[in-house]
Scaffold this motif. Structure first.
Motif, PDB file in Angstrom:
ATOM      1  N   LEU A  43      41.108 -16.362 -16.723  1.00 48.02           N
ATOM      2  CA  LEU A  43      40.851 -15.225 -17.601  1.00 48.02           C
ATOM      3  C   LEU A  43      39.626 -15.521 -18.452  1.00 48.02           C
ATOM      4  N   VAL A  44      38.663 -14.593 -18.452  1.00 51.41           N
ATOM      5  CA  VAL A  44      37.477 -14.759 -19.291  1.00 51.41           C
ATOM      6  C   VAL A  44      37.571 -13.783 -20.454  1.00 51.41           C
ATOM      7  N   LEU A  45      37.461 -14.307 -21.665  1.00 49.90           N
ATOM      8  CA  LEU A  45      37.431 -13.439 -22.848  1.00 49.90           C
ATOM      9  C   LEU A  45      35.999 -12.973 -23.050  1.00 49.90           C
ATOM     10  N   VAL A  46      35.821 -11.649 -22.998  1.00 52.55           N
ATOM     11  CA  VAL A  46      34.465 -11.094 -22.989  1.00 52.55           C
ATOM     12  C   VAL A  46      34.090 -10.582 -24.373  1.00 52.55           C
ATOM     13  N   GLU A  47      32.886 -10.925 -24.771  1.00 56.56           N
ATOM     14  CA  GLU A  47      32.387 -10.571 -26.099  1.00 56.56           C
ATOM     15  C   GLU A  47      31.392  -9.420 -26.003  1.00 56.56           C
ATOM     16  N   ASP A  48      31.491  -8.521 -26.974  1.00 56.41           N
ATOM     17  CA  ASP A  48      30.608  -7.355 -27.026  1.00 56.41           C
ATOM     18  C   ASP A  48      29.316  -7.723 -27.760  1.00 56.41           C
ATOM     19  N   ASP A  49      28.179  -7.375 -27.166  1.00 56.32           N
ATOM     20  CA  ASP A  49      26.903  -7.527 -27.862  1.00 56.32           C
ATOM     21  C   ASP A  49      26.214  -6.161 -27.843  1.00 56.32           C
ATOM     22  N   SER A  50      26.352  -5.429 -28.943  1.00 54.62           N
ATOM     23  CA  SER A  50      25.773  -4.078 -29.070  1.00 54.62           C
ATOM     24  C   SER A  50      26.152  -3.180 -27.899  1.00 54.62           C
ATOM     25  N   GLY A  51      27.419  -3.190 -27.527  1.00 50.14           N
ATOM     26  CA  GLY A  51      27.906  -2.285 -26.491  1.00 50.14           C
ATOM     27  C   GLY A  51      27.797  -2.835 -25.078  1.00 50.14           C
ATOM     28  N   ALA A  52      27.265  -4.049 -24.914  1.00 55.99           N
ATOM     29  CA  ALA A  52      27.149  -4.645 -23.571  1.00 55.99           C
ATOM     30  C   ALA A  52      27.849  -6.003 -23.562  1.00 55.99           C
ATOM     31  N   VAL A  53      28.100  -6.514 -22.356  1.00 58.55           N
ATOM     32  CA  VAL A  53      28.699  -7.852 -22.221  1.00 58.55           C
ATOM     33  C   VAL A  53      27.673  -8.876 -22.707  1.00 58.55           C
ATOM     34  N   SER A  54      28.050  -9.730 -23.644  1.00 58.16           N
ATOM     35  CA  SER A  54      27.078 -10.661 -24.249  1.00 58.16           C
ATOM     36  C   SER A  54      26.550 -11.653 -23.213  1.00 58.16           C
ATOM     37  N   GLY A  55      25.367 -12.212 -23.486  1.00 50.95           N
ATOM     38  CA  GLY A  55      24.774 -13.210 -22.590  1.00 50.95           C
ATOM     39  C   GLY A  55      25.684 -14.416 -22.426  1.00 50.95           C
ATOM     40  N   GLY A  56      26.295 -14.848 -23.548  1.00 48.20           N
ATOM     41  CA  GLY A  56      27.204 -15.997 -23.486  1.00 48.20           C
ATOM     42  C   GLY A  56      28.399 -15.709 -22.592  1.00 48.20           C
ATOM     43  N   SER A  57      28.907 -14.463 -22.651  1.00 52.75           N
ATOM     44  CA  SER A  57      30.042 -14.097 -21.786  1.00 52.75           C
ATOM     45  C   SER A  57      29.619 -14.081 -20.325  1.00 52.75           C
ATOM     46  N   GLN A  58      28.381 -13.678 -20.058  1.00 55.56           N
ATOM     47  CA  GLN A  58      27.907 -13.696 -18.663  1.00 55.56           C
ATOM     48  C   GLN A  58      27.856 -15.124 -18.137  1.00 55.56           C
ATOM     49  N   GLU A  59      27.493 -16.063 -19.009  1.00 52.53           N
ATOM     50  CA  GLU A  59      27.504 -17.472 -18.609  1.00 52.53           C
ATOM     51  C   GLU A  59      28.946 -17.931 -18.352  1.00 52.53           C
ATOM     52  N   ALA A  60      29.866 -17.522 -19.235  1.00 52.59           N
ATOM     53  CA  ALA A  60      31.285 -17.902 -19.068  1.00 52.59           C
ATOM     54  C   ALA A  60      31.843 -17.306 -17.773  1.00 52.59           C
ATOM     55  N   LEU A  61      31.436 -16.085 -17.448  1.00 52.22           N
ATOM     56  CA  LEU A  61      31.899 -15.438 -16.210  1.00 52.22           C
ATOM     57  C   LEU A  61      31.383 -16.194 -14.984  1.00 52.22           C
ATOM     58  N   THR A  62      30.134 -16.656 -15.075  1.00 53.00           N
ATOM     59  CA  THR A  62      29.544 -17.406 -13.950  1.00 53.00           C
ATOM     60  C   THR A  62      30.295 -18.725 -13.750  1.00 53.00           C
ATOM     61  N   LEU A  63      30.582 -19.414 -14.853  1.00 57.18           N
ATOM     62  CA  LEU A  63      31.370 -20.656 -14.763  1.00 57.18           C
ATOM     63  C   LEU A  63      32.736 -20.360 -14.158  1.00 57.18           C
ATOM     64  N   ALA A  64      33.382 -19.297 -14.654  1.00 59.23           N
ATOM     65  CA  ALA A  64      34.732 -18.961 -14.183  1.00 59.23           C
ATOM     66  C   ALA A  64      34.728 -18.654 -12.688  1.00 59.23           C
ATOM     67  N   HIS A  65      33.705 -17.961 -12.222  1.00 58.91           N
ATOM     68  CA  HIS A  65      33.654 -17.623 -10.794  1.00 58.91           C
ATOM     69  C   HIS A  65      33.587 -18.893  -9.946  1.00 58.91           C
ATOM     70  N   GLY A  66      32.766 -19.860 -10.378  1.00 63.04           N
ATOM     71  CA  GLY A  66      32.660 -21.132  -9.649  1.00 63.04           C
ATOM     72  C   GLY A  66      33.991 -21.883  -9.639  1.00 63.04           C
ATOM     73  N   LEU A  67      34.650 -21.950 -10.801  1.00 63.75           N
ATOM     74  CA  LEU A  67      35.936 -22.661 -10.893  1.00 63.75           C
ATOM     75  C   LEU A  67      37.002 -21.939 -10.063  1.00 63.75           C
ATOM     76  N   ALA A  68      36.997 -20.604 -10.117  1.00 58.43           N
ATOM     77  CA  ALA A  68      38.004 -19.826  -9.389  1.00 58.43           C
ATOM     78  C   ALA A  68      37.845 -20.008  -7.882  1.00 58.43           C
ATOM     79  N   THR A  69      36.599 -20.133  -7.440  1.00 65.87           N
ATOM     80  CA  THR A  69      36.352 -20.373  -6.012  1.00 65.87           C
ATOM     81  C   THR A  69      36.949 -21.721  -5.612  1.00 65.87           C
ATOM     82  N   ASP A  70      36.726 -22.742  -6.442  1.00 65.05           N
ATOM     83  CA  ASP A  70      37.290 -24.077  -6.154  1.00 65.05           C
ATOM     84  C   ASP A  70      38.821 -24.042  -6.151  1.00 65.05           C
ATOM     85  N   LEU A  71      39.391 -23.272  -7.072  1.00 64.46           N
ATOM     86  CA  LEU A  71      40.853 -23.236  -7.223  1.00 64.46           C
ATOM     87  C   LEU A  71      41.505 -22.179  -6.331  1.00 64.46           C
TER      88      LEU A  71
END
Ligand code: FAD
Length: 321
Positions: A3-31
């Motif tokens: 589960l990725v907790l997504v942060e709002d940045d002026s109505g869009a998904v924040s840059g930091g959340s996009q990085e967290a999503l990318t990490l999560a996708h890699g880990l989810a593929t492994d798992l």
């Protein structure tokens, strides 16, 4: 699932959340598990972006509590969702917000939380490296437990969308246990600066003692504006009253993750370095070829900032026209 907790940045998904999503996708593929996302309030507009990062379900945490940030409430709501959907890992950007909500959520579930990670490898236990001591130390650790909570340091992962977006469904989750938990509420907010935020700016033009005065920063401001970036400074500039503390880069200031850091008349003391070492590329302008920041920089111009900056500005203005 993760589960990725997504942060709002002026109505869009924040840059930091996009990085967290990318990490999560890699880990989810492994798992071999899916990735879900959670957002507070009515953030259905996030779905398209989240699908592009491989999220299959967006859980909108809804209820009166979602209108006003309260870390204990939001942490409790997230913990309830984590139990409800059976998440095995929870990932967020290591923003103040992300760290606060994950700290409360992990405490409520009784699970461990590793903040400010730069790498994470998933297995039975998760092996991770995290930033400690204000950036002075990189620590390797193992994270055990049924649910792993992790926050990701800004700039640690390059955000990467999938070539083919994931089909995504959105559901609403109304937690039961938040009404009695409001111990802190935000009563007012005062902006301490305008324009691009220092912590997420792609370009930071920063000045130190070598800039010489508050007026000396006018050319740094112009360059930052031309490059779509933010102005930073060393503690000498803050202590001298040339810049507000919100501009300070370093141990007791902001840690940046810019693509380019232009350091004008800054020596590069350790306490400054820990704030700018996350930049992908550093250009130092300094009269001293032996200054620590010059020796660590990717590029250096040895010269008086009052002569070098006007020359750079002239080129930047010409390119803008
Ligand atoms: P200096 O170290 O004096 O360096 C000035 C540089 O400018 C020199 O390299 C010089 O060669 C160059 N220069 C001079 N004139 C010119 C010119 N005309 N053109 C080009 N170059 C020129 N500092 C931070 O920045 N951020 C922090 O968060 C921070 N936290 C701290 C926390 C603690 C607990 C402590 C003890 C210190 C902290 N400091 C911090 C202070 C830090 O140790 C340094 O003193 C500070 O970073 C030095 O700032 P500076 O590089 O602007 O000045």
């Amino acid at each position: 699932m993760l589960l990725v907790l997504v942060e709002d940045d002026s109505g869009a998904v924040s840059g930091g959340s996009q990085e967290a999503l990318t990490l999560a996708h890699g880990l989810a593929t492994d798992l071999n598990v899916p990735v879900h996302a959670a957002a507070f309030g009515t953030r259905g507009e996030f779905a398209a972006t989240l699908g592009a990062y491989g999220v299959s379900t967006l859980h909108l945490l809804e209820g009166p509590f979602a209108d006003a940030y309260s870390p204990e409430c939001w942490g409790a709501a997230l913990a309830e969702l984590v139990r409800h959907i059976g998440a095995i890992g929870v990932i967020a950007a290591a923003s103040e917000w992300g760290n606060e909500v994950l700290a409360h959520a992990s405490a409520r579930t009784g699970e461990a939380f590793a903040s400010n990670c730069v790498t994470v490898d998933a297995g039975q236990q998760w092996s991770l490296t995290r930033v400690r001591g204000g950036g002075m130390l990189l620590e390797d650790a193992e994270l055990a437990g049924a649910v792993k909570f992790v926050s990701l340091t800004p700039g640690a992962v390059e955000p990467a969308e999938l070539p083919i977006p994931q089909q995504i469904t959105t559901d609403s989750f109304v937690p039961e246990s938040t009404d009695t938990l409001v111990h802190s509420t935000i009563v007012d907010r005062k902006s301490r600066g305008a324009g691009v935020a220092l912590s997420t700016a792609r370009v930071v033009v920063s000045g130190g003692r070598g800039v010489g005065s508050a007026e000396g920063f006018e050319s740094l401001e112009e360059l930052a504006e031309l490059l779509g970036g933010a102005v930073g400074c060393s503690r000498v500039a803050t202590n001298s009253g040339w810049r507000p503390h919100s501009d300070q880069v370093g141990l007791t200031g902001t840690k940046i993750a810019a693509d380019l850091y232009i350091a004008c008349g800054i020596s590069g003391a350790t306490q400054h370095w820990v704030g700018c070492m996350g930049a992908k590329s550093i250009l130092a302008i300094n009269t001293d070829p032996e200054a620590p920041l010059v020796t660590r920089a990717d590029y250096a111009v040895i010269g008086d900032v009052h002569q070098v900056l006007p020359a750079i500005l002239e080129r930047a203005r010409a390119r803008k026209q």
